[in-house]
Scaffold this motif. Sequence first.
Motif, PDB file in Angstrom:
ATOM      1  N   ARG A 119      72.281 -59.739  11.873  1.00  0.00           N
ATOM      2  CA  ARG A 119      72.921 -58.481  11.464  1.00  0.00           C
ATOM      3  C   ARG A 119      72.419 -57.983  10.106  1.00  0.00           C
ATOM      4  NH1 ARG A 119      77.333 -56.520  14.493  1.00  0.00           N
ATOM      5  NH2 ARG A 119      77.802 -55.183  12.740  1.00  0.00           N
ATOM      6  N   ASP A 120      72.160 -58.907   9.188  1.00  0.00           N
ATOM      7  CA  ASP A 120      71.754 -58.481   7.855  1.00  0.00           C
ATOM      8  C   ASP A 120      70.272 -58.139   7.744  1.00  0.00           C
ATOM      9  OD1 ASP A 120      70.725 -61.048   7.994  1.00  0.00           O
ATOM     10  OD2 ASP A 120      71.609 -61.721   6.108  1.00  0.00           O
ATOM     11  N   SER A 121      69.530 -58.220   8.848  1.00  0.00           N
ATOM     12  CA  SER A 121      68.108 -57.879   8.790  1.00  0.00           C
ATOM     13  C   SER A 121      67.830 -56.441   9.241  1.00  0.00           C
ATOM     14  CB  SER A 121      67.279 -58.856   9.617  1.00  0.00           C
ATOM     15  OG  SER A 121      67.576 -58.716  10.983  1.00  0.00           O
ATOM     16  N   ILE A 122      68.872 -55.722   9.637  1.00  0.00           N
ATOM     17  CA  ILE A 122      68.753 -54.299   9.966  1.00  0.00           C
ATOM     18  C   ILE A 122      69.838 -53.570   9.190  1.00  0.00           C
ATOM     19  CG2 ILE A 122      68.933 -52.523  11.758  1.00  0.00           C
ATOM     20  CD1 ILE A 122      67.862 -54.551  13.759  1.00  0.00           C
ATOM     21  N   VAL A 123      69.430 -52.576   8.442  1.00  0.00           N
ATOM     22  CA  VAL A 123      70.401 -51.807   7.656  1.00  0.00           C
ATOM     23  C   VAL A 123      70.397 -50.358   8.119  1.00  0.00           C
ATOM     24  CG1 VAL A 123      70.281 -53.291   5.624  1.00  0.00           C
ATOM     25  CG2 VAL A 123      68.743 -51.343   5.800  1.00  0.00           C
ATOM     26  N   GLY A 124      71.574 -49.771   8.074  1.00  0.00           N
ATOM     27  CA  GLY A 124      71.686 -48.359   8.403  1.00  0.00           C
ATOM     28  C   GLY A 124      71.187 -47.517   7.250  1.00  0.00           C
ATOM     29  N   GLY A 125      70.700 -46.348   7.578  1.00  0.00           N
ATOM     30  CA  GLY A 125      70.219 -45.439   6.551  1.00  0.00           C
ATOM     31  C   GLY A 125      70.451 -44.001   6.959  1.00  0.00           C
ATOM     32  N   ALA A 156      79.344 -37.608   4.077  1.00  0.00           N
ATOM     33  CA  ALA A 156      78.374 -37.273   5.126  1.00  0.00           C
ATOM     34  C   ALA A 156      77.282 -38.342   5.205  1.00  0.00           C
ATOM     35  CB  ALA A 156      77.766 -35.900   4.865  1.00  0.00           C
ATOM     36  N   ASN A 157      76.818 -38.812   4.051  1.00  0.00           N
ATOM     37  CA  ASN A 157      75.795 -39.861   4.038  1.00  0.00           C
ATOM     38  C   ASN A 157      76.334 -41.156   4.628  1.00  0.00           C
ATOM     39  OD1 ASN A 157      73.942 -38.132   2.909  1.00  0.00           O
ATOM     40  ND2 ASN A 157      74.147 -38.950   0.840  1.00  0.00           N
ATOM     41  N   ARG A 158      77.567 -41.522   4.285  1.00  0.00           N
ATOM     42  CA  ARG A 158      78.163 -42.737   4.853  1.00  0.00           C
ATOM     43  C   ARG A 158      78.308 -42.624   6.364  1.00  0.00           C
ATOM     44  NH1 ARG A 158      82.764 -44.502   0.401  1.00  0.00           N
ATOM     45  NH2 ARG A 158      81.254 -45.270  -1.113  1.00  0.00           N
ATOM     46  N   ALA A 159      78.682 -41.453   6.846  1.00  0.00           N
ATOM     47  CA  ALA A 159      78.809 -41.243   8.297  1.00  0.00           C
ATOM     48  C   ALA A 159      77.439 -41.357   8.970  1.00  0.00           C
ATOM     49  CB  ALA A 159      79.446 -39.886   8.583  1.00  0.00           C
ATOM     50  N   ALA A 160      76.411 -40.794   8.346  1.00  0.00           N
ATOM     51  CA  ALA A 160      75.057 -40.877   8.907  1.00  0.00           C
ATOM     52  C   ALA A 160      74.570 -42.317   8.943  1.00  0.00           C
ATOM     53  CB  ALA A 160      74.094 -40.011   8.095  1.00  0.00           C
ATOM     54  N   ALA A 185      76.421 -44.067  11.761  1.00  0.00           N
ATOM     55  CA  ALA A 185      75.937 -43.586  13.060  1.00  0.00           C
ATOM     56  C   ALA A 185      74.557 -44.132  13.393  1.00  0.00           C
ATOM     57  CB  ALA A 185      75.925 -42.058  13.081  1.00  0.00           C
ATOM     58  N   SER A 186      73.772 -44.495  12.378  1.00  0.00           N
ATOM     59  CA  SER A 186      72.425 -45.014  12.645  1.00  0.00           C
ATOM     60  C   SER A 186      72.467 -46.421  13.223  1.00  0.00           C
ATOM     61  CB  SER A 186      71.579 -44.990  11.373  1.00  0.00           C
ATOM     62  OG  SER A 186      71.980 -45.991  10.463  1.00  0.00           O
ATOM     63  N   LEU A 187      73.616 -47.077  13.141  1.00  0.00           N
ATOM     64  CA  LEU A 187      73.773 -48.432  13.677  1.00  0.00           C
ATOM     65  C   LEU A 187      74.633 -48.420  14.923  1.00  0.00           C
ATOM     66  CD1 LEU A 187      74.202 -50.432  10.359  1.00  0.00           C
ATOM     67  CD2 LEU A 187      72.242 -50.466  11.909  1.00  0.00           C
ATOM     68  N   GLU A 188      74.242 -47.605  15.886  1.00  0.00           N
ATOM     69  CA  GLU A 188      74.942 -47.526  17.163  1.00  0.00           C
ATOM     70  C   GLU A 188      73.958 -47.772  18.293  1.00  0.00           C
ATOM     71  OE1 GLU A 188      76.672 -43.619  17.181  1.00  0.00           O
ATOM     72  OE2 GLU A 188      78.268 -44.192  15.797  1.00  0.00           O
ATOM     73  N   VAL A 189      74.482 -48.241  19.420  1.00  0.00           N
ATOM     74  CA  VAL A 189      73.646 -48.469  20.606  1.00  0.00           C
ATOM     75  C   VAL A 189      72.912 -47.188  20.967  1.00  0.00           C
ATOM     76  CG1 VAL A 189      73.703 -49.033  23.076  1.00  0.00           C
ATOM     77  CG2 VAL A 189      75.118 -50.334  21.454  1.00  0.00           C
ATOM     78  N   GLY A 190      71.620 -47.344  21.262  1.00  0.00           N
ATOM     79  CA  GLY A 190      70.784 -46.215  21.650  1.00  0.00           C
ATOM     80  C   GLY A 190      70.025 -45.581  20.496  1.00  0.00           C
ATOM     81  N   LYS A 191      70.345 -45.971  19.260  1.00  0.00           N
ATOM     82  CA  LYS A 191      69.679 -45.386  18.094  1.00  0.00           C
ATOM     83  C   LYS A 191      68.369 -46.122  17.812  1.00  0.00           C
ATOM     84  CE  LYS A 191      72.863 -42.406  17.109  1.00  0.00           C
ATOM     85  NZ  LYS A 191      72.734 -41.043  16.697  1.00  0.00           N
ATOM     86  N   PRO A 192      67.369 -45.409  17.304  1.00  0.00           N
ATOM     87  CA  PRO A 192      66.081 -46.044  17.005  1.00  0.00           C
ATOM     88  C   PRO A 192      66.161 -46.968  15.789  1.00  0.00           C
ATOM     89  CG  PRO A 192      66.071 -43.755  16.287  1.00  0.00           C
ATOM     90  CD  PRO A 192      67.367 -43.975  17.017  1.00  0.00           C
TER      91      PRO A 192
END
Length: 166
Positions: free
Chosen positions: A137-143, A89-93, A96-103
């Motif tokens: 790409r490496d300056s923004i990480v999903g969380g 679930a954490n990996r999916a979140a 998902a945080s690195l998709e177009v339209g996400k803050p």
Amino acid sequence: MTRLLVSLASLSLLVSPAFAAPPFAVGTAVVDPQGSPVGTIAATEGDLIAILRTDRHDISMPFSSFSRDPSGRAVVALSQAELNAKVEANRAAIAASLEVGKPVKGPDGRLLGTIAAISDQGIEVQLAPGRSVMFPRDSIVGGIDGAVASISLEELEKRLGIPPVR
């Protein structure tokens, strides 16, 4: 003299936990509260973190997440299936945080903008209508709590010469 020894003994009790060996060794079997197998401790990172290997994942966990049962076995609060489900679930979140339209937030938690596009060149973040910035790409990480950039809003405004908008 006795008083000094008592003081030194008290001091050693305060200091010794910081230098203690990890409470469980690599290879220790880990069970859930019902005694069912969860995995094994595959590695340790210093004396604070264990890498718990389940049938599907290696999970970094603080040793404070473990307890001992009456027979001395390492115990965690969740079953193997529950731990695996949480990791997935954490990996999916994160994905998902690195998709177009996400803050996208800065390291201080303040909103920078939203993801406008993702390409091989980087991640384009829409800061305001008509203004966007391409991040490597490496300056923004999903969380789990959303995407995080390596730069704060103030630093970004300063570098771009944008007057602060408050």
